[in-house]
Design a protein around this motif. Structure first.
Motif, PDB file in Angstrom:
ATOM      1  N   TYR A 168      10.803   5.607  -2.981  1.00 36.26           N
ATOM      2  CA  TYR A 168       9.387   5.972  -2.960  1.00 36.26           C
ATOM      3  C   TYR A 168       8.642   5.249  -1.833  1.00 36.26           C
ATOM      4  O   TYR A 168       7.876   5.855  -1.086  1.00 36.26           O
ATOM      5  CB  TYR A 168       8.739   5.665  -4.314  1.00 36.26           C
ATOM      6  CG  TYR A 168       7.290   6.055  -4.368  1.00 36.26           C
ATOM      7  CD1 TYR A 168       6.923   7.377  -4.551  1.00 36.26           C
ATOM      8  CD2 TYR A 168       6.284   5.103  -4.236  1.00 36.26           C
ATOM      9  CE1 TYR A 168       5.595   7.753  -4.594  1.00 36.26           C
ATOM     10  CE2 TYR A 168       4.954   5.465  -4.273  1.00 36.26           C
ATOM     11  CZ  TYR A 168       4.611   6.790  -4.461  1.00 36.26           C
ATOM     12  OH  TYR A 168       3.295   7.157  -4.493  1.00 36.26           O
ATOM     13  N   ALA A 169       8.893   3.948  -1.705  1.00 32.35           N
ATOM     14  CA  ALA A 169       8.216   3.174  -0.651  1.00 32.35           C
ATOM     15  C   ALA A 169       8.592   3.699   0.729  1.00 32.35           C
ATOM     16  O   ALA A 169       7.725   3.845   1.604  1.00 32.35           O
ATOM     17  CB  ALA A 169       8.583   1.691  -0.774  1.00 32.35           C
TER      18      ALA A 169
ATOM     19  N   LEU B 135       7.127   6.483   5.629  1.00 30.90           N
ATOM     20  CA  LEU B 135       7.543   7.428   6.662  1.00 30.90           C
ATOM     21  C   LEU B 135       6.647   8.664   6.736  1.00 30.90           C
ATOM     22  O   LEU B 135       6.921   9.576   7.505  1.00 30.90           O
ATOM     23  CB  LEU B 135       8.999   7.847   6.419  1.00 30.90           C
ATOM     24  CG  LEU B 135      10.018   6.717   6.555  1.00 30.90           C
ATOM     25  CD1 LEU B 135      11.375   7.137   6.012  1.00 30.90           C
ATOM     26  CD2 LEU B 135      10.129   6.261   8.001  1.00 30.90           C
ATOM     27  N   GLY B 136       5.589   8.686   5.938  1.00 34.88           N
ATOM     28  CA  GLY B 136       4.618   9.779   6.013  1.00 34.88           C
ATOM     29  C   GLY B 136       4.861  10.919   5.051  1.00 34.88           C
ATOM     30  O   GLY B 136       4.170  11.943   5.111  1.00 34.88           O
ATOM     31  N   GLY B 137       5.812  10.787   4.169  1.00 35.41           N
ATOM     32  CA  GLY B 137       6.100  11.837   3.195  1.00 35.41           C
ATOM     33  C   GLY B 137       5.351  11.626   1.888  1.00 35.41           C
ATOM     34  O   GLY B 137       4.690  10.599   1.685  1.00 35.41           O
ATOM     35  N   ARG B 138       5.459  12.595   1.034  1.00 37.08           N
ATOM     36  CA  ARG B 138       4.854  12.522  -0.303  1.00 37.08           C
ATOM     37  C   ARG B 138       5.863  13.031  -1.328  1.00 37.08           C
ATOM     38  O   ARG B 138       6.660  13.925  -1.035  1.00 37.08           O
ATOM     39  CB  ARG B 138       3.590  13.383  -0.393  1.00 37.08           C
ATOM     40  CG  ARG B 138       2.480  12.991   0.561  1.00 37.08           C
ATOM     41  CD  ARG B 138       1.830  11.680   0.133  1.00 37.08           C
ATOM     42  NE  ARG B 138       0.705  11.327   0.970  1.00 37.08           N
ATOM     43  CZ  ARG B 138       0.775  10.616   2.082  1.00 37.08           C
ATOM     44  NH1 ARG B 138       1.932  10.196   2.527  1.00 37.08           N
ATOM     45  NH2 ARG B 138      -0.301  10.316   2.774  1.00 37.08           N
TER      46      ARG B 138
ATOM     47  N   ALA C   2      19.834   0.506  -0.340  1.00 35.71           N
ATOM     48  CA  ALA C   2      19.543  -0.726   0.405  1.00 35.71           C
ATOM     49  C   ALA C   2      18.809  -1.734  -0.478  1.00 35.71           C
ATOM     50  O   ALA C   2      19.108  -2.935  -0.442  1.00 35.71           O
ATOM     51  CB  ALA C   2      18.727  -0.417   1.659  1.00 35.71           C
ATOM     52  N   VAL C   3      17.865  -1.263  -1.281  1.00 33.35           N
ATOM     53  CA  VAL C   3      17.143  -2.151  -2.203  1.00 33.35           C
ATOM     54  C   VAL C   3      18.119  -2.760  -3.206  1.00 33.35           C
ATOM     55  O   VAL C   3      18.073  -3.963  -3.480  1.00 33.35           O
ATOM     56  CB  VAL C   3      15.994  -1.397  -2.910  1.00 33.35           C
ATOM     57  CG1 VAL C   3      15.481  -2.172  -4.112  1.00 33.35           C
ATOM     58  CG2 VAL C   3      14.868  -1.117  -1.935  1.00 33.35           C
ATOM     59  N   ASN C   4      19.023  -1.929  -3.750  1.00 35.96           N
ATOM     60  CA  ASN C   4      19.996  -2.455  -4.712  1.00 35.96           C
ATOM     61  C   ASN C   4      20.913  -3.492  -4.088  1.00 35.96           C
ATOM     62  O   ASN C   4      21.188  -4.534  -4.700  1.00 35.96           O
ATOM     63  CB  ASN C   4      20.846  -1.321  -5.301  1.00 35.96           C
ATOM     64  CG  ASN C   4      20.081  -0.456  -6.261  1.00 35.96           C
ATOM     65  OD1 ASN C   4      20.073   0.756  -6.108  1.00 35.96           O
ATOM     66  ND2 ASN C   4      19.416  -1.059  -7.229  1.00 35.96           N
TER      67      ASN C   4
END
Length: 193
Positions: A43-44, A49-52, A87-89
Motif C-alpha cells: 500500500y505504501a 508511486l502515485g497509484g491508488r 521486501a517489508v517481510n
C-alpha cells in the motif's frame, strides 16, 4: 462483509476463527501481523508511486489489492509495488533476527511469507514481478505463457512435495492446501479463456 473499499470474505472469517481456536500460543496474531505489514508495504509503495487502491479483498488464501484504473502505475512502478510487500517481510525478518530468542517465530513468519511471495507463480507477488520484468524487456507477449508455465510447474512440484511429505508421516496440512491452491490457479485461468 464489505466496508467501503475493503471486503472480507466468509472464508477468511471462518479460517481466522478456526486458526484462533486451534492456536495454543500467539502464532495466529503474529501471522496476521506479518501479513498486515506485508500488505502495508504494498500500500505504501502504491501511494508513493502515485497509484491508488480501488479495492482490498481479504479471503482465506490471502489479500488482493485492485489498483484504480484512474491512476495507472505502469510496469516499472507496478514491479516496485509488487516487490514492496516481500521486501517489508524480509526487512522485518532481518530486524527481528537481532532481537533475541523471543522473536524467532515472528522472524520465521516474516521470512517464510516474504520468500513464498517471491515465487514466480501467477497470483503471488513474484508472478506479478516477473510479468512486469518481461513487459519492461519488450516481451509482454511472453508474459502469460512464461508465468503460466512457471506457475504450473512450481505449484505441481509443491503439491508433489507436500504429498510425499504427507506419505512419509511428516505432512503439513497448510502446505498441502497451499500447494493445491497454487496448482488450481493455472487451471482456473485456462478454463476462463
Amino acid at each position: 462483509m464489505r466496508w467501503g473499499r475493503v471486503e472480507i470474505t466468509a472464508g477468511a472469517l471462518l479460517l481466522w476463527a478456526l486458526l484462533y481456536y486451534l492456536d495454543s500460543g500467539t502464532l495466529v496474531p503474529q501471522a496476521l501481523a506479518a501479513c498486515a505489514l506485508h500488505e502495508l508495504g504494498h500500500y505504501a509503495a502504491i501511494r508513493l508511486l502515485g497509484g491508488r487502491v480501488a479495492r482490498l479483498k481479504l479471503s482465506c488464501v490471502g489479500a488482493e489489492m485492485a489498483l484504480s484504473a484512474r491512476y495507472p502505475l505502469g510496469p516499472a512502478r507496478e514491479l516496485a509495488a509488487a516487490l514492496a510487500g516481500p521486501a517489508v517481510n524480509l526487512l522485518c525478518a532481518w530486524i527481528c533476527s537481532g532481537l533475541g530468542e523471543g522473536w524467532w517465530c515472528f522472524t520465521g513468519l516474516h521470512l517464510a511469507l516474504g520468500l513464498f511471495n517471491l515465487l514466480p507463480v501467477g497470483p503471488l507477488d513474484g508472478g506479478r514481478a516477473l510479468g512486469c520484468l518481461l513487459t519492461l524487456a519488450g516481451r509482454e507477449d511472453w508474459t502469460q505463457t512464461v508465468v503460466g508455465l512457471l506457475s504450473a510447474g512450481l505449484s505441481m512440484g509443491l503439491t508433489m512435495g507436500a504429498l510425499l511429505l504427507w506419505r512419509a508421516g511428516e505432512g503439513n496440512l497448510t502446505l498441502l492446501l497451499t500447494a493445491l491452491w497454487l496448482a488450481a490457479v493455472p487451471l482456473r485461468k485456462t478454463g476462463k479463456k
